[in-house]
Design a protein around this motif. Structure first.
Motif, PDB file in Angstrom:
ATOM      1  N   ARG A   4       3.733   8.865  -4.776  1.00 46.06           N
ATOM      2  CA  ARG A   4       4.841   8.500  -5.547  1.00 46.06           C
ATOM      3  C   ARG A   4       5.424   8.122  -4.261  1.00 46.06           C
ATOM      4  NH1 ARG A   4       7.956  13.352  -3.939  1.00 46.06           N
ATOM      5  NH2 ARG A   4       7.253  14.396  -2.624  1.00 46.06           N
ATOM      6  N   ASP A   5       5.899   8.269  -2.659  1.00 48.29           N
ATOM      7  CA  ASP A   5       6.702   7.752  -2.602  1.00 48.29           C
ATOM      8  C   ASP A   5       7.154   6.172  -2.095  1.00 48.29           C
ATOM      9  OD1 ASP A   5       7.683  10.451  -1.903  1.00 48.29           O
ATOM     10  OD2 ASP A   5       6.003  10.397   0.253  1.00 48.29           O
ATOM     11  N   LEU A   6       5.701   5.454  -3.057  1.00 48.04           N
ATOM     12  CA  LEU A   6       5.027   3.710  -2.672  1.00 48.04           C
ATOM     13  C   LEU A   6       5.058   3.209  -4.062  1.00 48.04           C
ATOM     14  CD1 LEU A   6       2.661   4.067  -0.435  1.00 48.04           C
ATOM     15  CD2 LEU A   6       4.950   3.214   0.549  1.00 48.04           C
ATOM     16  N   ALA A   7       6.253   4.577  -5.450  1.00 45.59           N
ATOM     17  CA  ALA A   7       5.786   3.725  -6.321  1.00 45.59           C
ATOM     18  C   ALA A   7       7.142   2.642  -6.644  1.00 45.59           C
ATOM     19  CB  ALA A   7       6.620   4.511  -7.494  1.00 45.59           C
ATOM     20  N   THR A   8       8.091   2.488  -6.118  1.00 48.45           N
ATOM     21  CA  THR A   8       9.116   0.880  -7.000  1.00 48.45           C
ATOM     22  C   THR A   8       8.461   0.457  -5.113  1.00 48.45           C
ATOM     23  OG1 THR A   8      11.115   2.497  -6.639  1.00 48.45           O
ATOM     24  CG2 THR A   8      11.784   0.591  -6.150  1.00 48.45           C
ATOM     25  N   GLU A   9       7.442   0.262  -4.900  1.00 50.82           N
ATOM     26  CA  GLU A   9       7.436  -0.954  -3.613  1.00 50.82           C
ATOM     27  C   GLU A   9       6.092  -0.900  -4.343  1.00 50.82           C
ATOM     28  OE1 GLU A   9       8.603   1.694  -2.648  1.00 50.82           O
ATOM     29  OE2 GLU A   9       9.552   1.901  -0.370  1.00 50.82           O
ATOM     30  N   ILE A  10       5.244  -0.601  -5.418  1.00 58.84           N
ATOM     31  CA  ILE A  10       3.696  -0.815  -6.186  1.00 58.84           C
ATOM     32  C   ILE A  10       4.476  -1.428  -6.500  1.00 58.84           C
ATOM     33  CG2 ILE A  10       2.228   0.204  -7.009  1.00 58.84           C
ATOM     34  CD1 ILE A  10       1.478   2.033  -5.479  1.00 58.84           C
ATOM     35  N   ALA A  11       5.166  -1.336  -7.801  1.00 55.98           N
ATOM     36  CA  ALA A  11       6.271  -2.196  -9.273  1.00 55.98           C
ATOM     37  C   ALA A  11       6.476  -3.753  -8.602  1.00 55.98           C
ATOM     38  CB  ALA A  11       7.150  -1.467  -9.543  1.00 55.98           C
ATOM     39  N   GLN A  12       7.108  -3.318  -7.200  1.00 56.43           N
ATOM     40  CA  GLN A  12       8.037  -4.306  -6.593  1.00 56.43           C
ATOM     41  C   GLN A  12       6.680  -5.311  -6.065  1.00 56.43           C
ATOM     42  OE1 GLN A  12      10.053  -2.933  -3.580  1.00 56.43           O
ATOM     43  NE2 GLN A  12      12.079  -2.876  -4.652  1.00 56.43           N
ATOM     44  N   HIS A  13       5.728  -5.373  -5.821  1.00 59.79           N
ATOM     45  CA  HIS A  13       4.659  -6.306  -5.586  1.00 59.79           C
ATOM     46  C   HIS A  13       4.294  -6.896  -6.673  1.00 59.79           C
ATOM     47  CE1 HIS A  13       1.704  -8.020  -3.451  1.00 59.79           C
ATOM     48  NE2 HIS A  13       0.998  -6.864  -3.268  1.00 59.79           N
ATOM     49  N   PHE A  14       4.456  -6.472  -7.598  1.00 58.52           N
ATOM     50  CA  PHE A  14       3.231  -6.726  -9.125  1.00 58.52           C
ATOM     51  C   PHE A  14       4.219  -7.463  -9.439  1.00 58.52           C
ATOM     52  CE2 PHE A  14       1.041  -2.658 -10.262  1.00 58.52           C
ATOM     53  CZ  PHE A  14      -0.179  -2.933 -10.229  1.00 58.52           C
ATOM     54  N   VAL A  15       5.416  -7.206  -9.056  1.00 55.79           N
ATOM     55  CA  VAL A  15       6.407  -8.654  -9.475  1.00 55.79           C
ATOM     56  C   VAL A  15       6.638 -10.009  -9.170  1.00 55.79           C
ATOM     57  CG1 VAL A  15       7.609  -7.388 -11.453  1.00 55.79           C
ATOM     58  CG2 VAL A  15       8.495  -7.615  -9.355  1.00 55.79           C
ATOM     59  N   THR A  16       6.933  -9.782  -7.415  1.00 58.52           N
ATOM     60  CA  THR A  16       7.037 -11.043  -6.736  1.00 58.52           C
ATOM     61  C   THR A  16       5.505 -11.035  -6.054  1.00 58.52           C
ATOM     62  OG1 THR A  16       7.129  -9.027  -4.608  1.00 58.52           O
ATOM     63  CG2 THR A  16       9.098  -8.912  -5.962  1.00 58.52           C
ATOM     64  N   PHE A  47       4.316 -10.362  -2.968  1.00 58.94           N
ATOM     65  CA  PHE A  47       4.541  -9.587  -2.229  1.00 58.94           C
ATOM     66  C   PHE A  47       4.725  -8.087  -1.582  1.00 58.94           C
ATOM     67  CE2 PHE A  47       5.631 -14.047  -2.415  1.00 58.94           C
ATOM     68  CZ  PHE A  47       4.865 -14.877  -1.419  1.00 58.94           C
ATOM     69  N   PRO A  48       3.634  -7.641  -1.121  1.00 63.92           N
ATOM     70  CA  PRO A  48       4.075  -6.112  -0.749  1.00 63.92           C
ATOM     71  C   PRO A  48       5.529  -5.530   0.038  1.00 63.92           C
ATOM     72  CG  PRO A  48       2.751  -6.696   1.219  1.00 63.92           C
ATOM     73  CD  PRO A  48       2.313  -7.962   0.039  1.00 63.92           C
ATOM     74  N   PRO A  49       5.990  -5.050  -0.023  1.00 62.10           N
ATOM     75  CA  PRO A  49       7.423  -4.526   1.014  1.00 62.10           C
ATOM     76  C   PRO A  49       6.327  -3.531   2.145  1.00 62.10           C
ATOM     77  CG  PRO A  49       7.548  -3.782  -1.231  1.00 62.10           C
ATOM     78  CD  PRO A  49       6.175  -3.890  -1.390  1.00 62.10           C
ATOM     79  N   ALA A  50       7.321  -3.335   3.075  1.00 63.09           N
ATOM     80  CA  ALA A  50       6.769  -2.848   4.637  1.00 63.09           C
ATOM     81  C   ALA A  50       6.013  -1.361   4.816  1.00 63.09           C
ATOM     82  CB  ALA A  50       7.860  -2.823   5.576  1.00 63.09           C
ATOM     83  N   ARG A  51       6.432  -0.933   3.794  1.00 62.30           N
ATOM     84  CA  ARG A  51       5.848   1.046   2.926  1.00 62.30           C
ATOM     85  C   ARG A  51       4.306   0.421   3.012  1.00 62.30           C
ATOM     86  NH1 ARG A  51       8.831   5.714   1.636  1.00 62.30           N
ATOM     87  NH2 ARG A  51       9.388   4.710  -0.206  1.00 62.30           N
ATOM     88  N   PHE A 105      -4.477   0.661  -6.408  1.00 67.78           N
ATOM     89  CA  PHE A 105      -5.724   0.202  -6.540  1.00 67.78           C
ATOM     90  C   PHE A 105      -6.377  -1.517  -7.267  1.00 67.78           C
ATOM     91  CE2 PHE A 105      -6.802   4.433  -5.249  1.00 67.78           C
ATOM     92  CZ  PHE A 105      -7.056   4.543  -3.981  1.00 67.78           C
ATOM     93  N   ASP A 106      -4.990  -1.718  -7.947  1.00 69.03           N
ATOM     94  CA  ASP A 106      -4.885  -2.697  -8.583  1.00 69.03           C
ATOM     95  C   ASP A 106      -4.295  -3.837  -7.515  1.00 69.03           C
ATOM     96  OD1 ASP A 106      -5.888  -2.735 -11.248  1.00 69.03           O
ATOM     97  OD2 ASP A 106      -3.885  -1.951 -11.662  1.00 69.03           O
ATOM     98  N   VAL A 107      -3.434  -3.807  -6.769  1.00 64.71           N
ATOM     99  CA  VAL A 107      -2.866  -4.836  -5.487  1.00 64.71           C
ATOM    100  C   VAL A 107      -3.413  -4.854  -4.174  1.00 64.71           C
ATOM    101  CG1 VAL A 107      -0.543  -4.487  -7.114  1.00 64.71           C
ATOM    102  CG2 VAL A 107      -0.696  -2.902  -4.899  1.00 64.71           C
ATOM    103  N   ILE A 108      -4.275  -3.716  -3.945  1.00 66.37           N
ATOM    104  CA  ILE A 108      -5.412  -3.581  -2.494  1.00 66.37           C
ATOM    105  C   ILE A 108      -6.231  -4.735  -2.670  1.00 66.37           C
ATOM    106  CG2 ILE A 108      -7.317  -2.660  -3.190  1.00 66.37           C
ATOM    107  CD1 ILE A 108      -7.195  -0.342  -1.035  1.00 66.37           C
ATOM    108  N   ASP A 109      -6.005  -5.190  -1.661  1.00 67.82           N
ATOM    109  CA  ASP A 109      -7.146  -6.832  -1.208  1.00 67.82           C
ATOM    110  C   ASP A 109      -8.429  -6.260  -1.528  1.00 67.82           C
ATOM    111  OD1 ASP A 109      -9.588  -8.326   0.515  1.00 67.82           O
ATOM    112  OD2 ASP A 109      -7.367  -9.252   0.470  1.00 67.82           O
ATOM    113  N   LYS A 110      -8.917  -7.355  -3.048  1.00 69.63           N
ATOM    114  CA  LYS A 110      -9.946  -7.581  -3.590  1.00 69.63           C
ATOM    115  C   LYS A 110     -11.519  -6.970  -2.770  1.00 69.63           C
ATOM    116  CE  LYS A 110     -11.165 -12.348  -2.981  1.00 69.63           C
ATOM    117  NZ  LYS A 110     -12.793 -11.976  -2.466  1.00 69.63           N
ATOM    118  N   ASP A 111     -11.621  -7.505  -1.018  1.00 74.02           N
ATOM    119  CA  ASP A 111     -12.669  -6.972   0.050  1.00 74.02           C
ATOM    120  C   ASP A 111     -11.908  -5.507   0.678  1.00 74.02           C
ATOM    121  OD1 ASP A 111     -14.100  -9.093  -1.365  1.00 74.02           O
ATOM    122  OD2 ASP A 111     -12.456 -10.115  -0.392  1.00 74.02           O
TER     123      ASP A 111
END
Length: 244
Positions: free
Chosen positions: A45-57, A59-63, A96-102
């Protein structure tokens, strides 16, 4: 050894985080006293915004990057989600959609979920287990589901203790490089699910001495003293073909 806990609870405090903490404590309690165990909690819940940003950009933010790295570096993963619409939450799946496949290949994963009714108790089997199997993780035989009425009941405490014991032993087997299955090699394990329902009778441990990264077949029998037999997939398929 490092245990990473991924909690997708949305409230604070939440029953999802409570279950996650109890599972982590049960795992640490079963680790050999001479081993050092680090537990890191990832609150989605603390990373919800960062996860959404990763989907559209892309690139994952630092946290978020730090959380993804922690999961990839874990010796064992505890993943807990609330039930939404009879499945895991969208936030849980998005992580788990944005985690590396391996990142989860060969990694032991303890799946758990919370919900308002026992009618959703199979969410760990029809939703979570296939997700982590697709990611080539080794999903532990025991998954834990906690409905509202389960809290304070002996059955939930027994399932938590059993799941913690399984995760601790899978991590220990992996750390020691144990593996005695015939035809062993790099790959993922196929382990039968024991479900998340309370177990009647003696609590039989099905994970002693199992090497989670080295099975090319299905576990067809388990000896409570620690041995197990693996039947190669090719042999099982041949048995299913009609004879001439």
């Amino acid at each position: 050894m490092k245990v990473v806990v991924v909690s997708a609870g949305l409230s604070s405090p939440s029953s999802t985080r409570l279950l996650a903490d109890r599972l982590a404590a049960a795992t640490v309690a079963q680790v050999d006293a001479t081993a050092e165990v680090e537990v890191e909690v990832v609150e989605l819940r603390d990373l919800a915004t960062e996860i959404a940003q990763h989907f559209v950009t892309g690139f994952p933010p630092a946290r978020l990057a730090a959380a993804l790295d922690a999961v990839a570096a874990a010796d064992g993963l505890i993943a807990v989600t609330p039930v939404f619409a009879a499945s895991y939450s969208g936030l849980f799946k998005s992580f788990f959609d944005v985690i590396d496949k391996d990142a989860l290949t060969g990694k032991p994963v303890l799946a758990a979920a919370t919900g308002g009714t026992a009618r959703h108790s199979l969410v760990t089997e029809h939703a979570m287990r296939p997700l982590f199997t697709y990611l080539r993780a080794v999903v532990l035989p025991t998954a834990v589901y906690a409905a509202s009425e389960d809290w304070g009941e002996e059955g939930l405490a027994q399932r938590i203790a059993r799941a913690g014991r399984e995760l601790a032993r899978f991590m220990a087997a992996d750390a020691s490089g144990a593996g005695t299955a015939s035809g062993a090699g790099a790959g993922t394990a196929s382990v039968p699910a024991s479900g998340s329902a309370p177990v009647s009778g003696p609590d039989v441990d099905t994970t002693a001495a199992i090497a989670p990264r080295s099975l090319h077949g299905a576990i067809t029998s388990v000896d409570p003293d620690g041995g197990f037999e693996v039947t190669p997939f090719a042999e099982r398929l041949a048995a299913l073909r009609p004879s001439d």
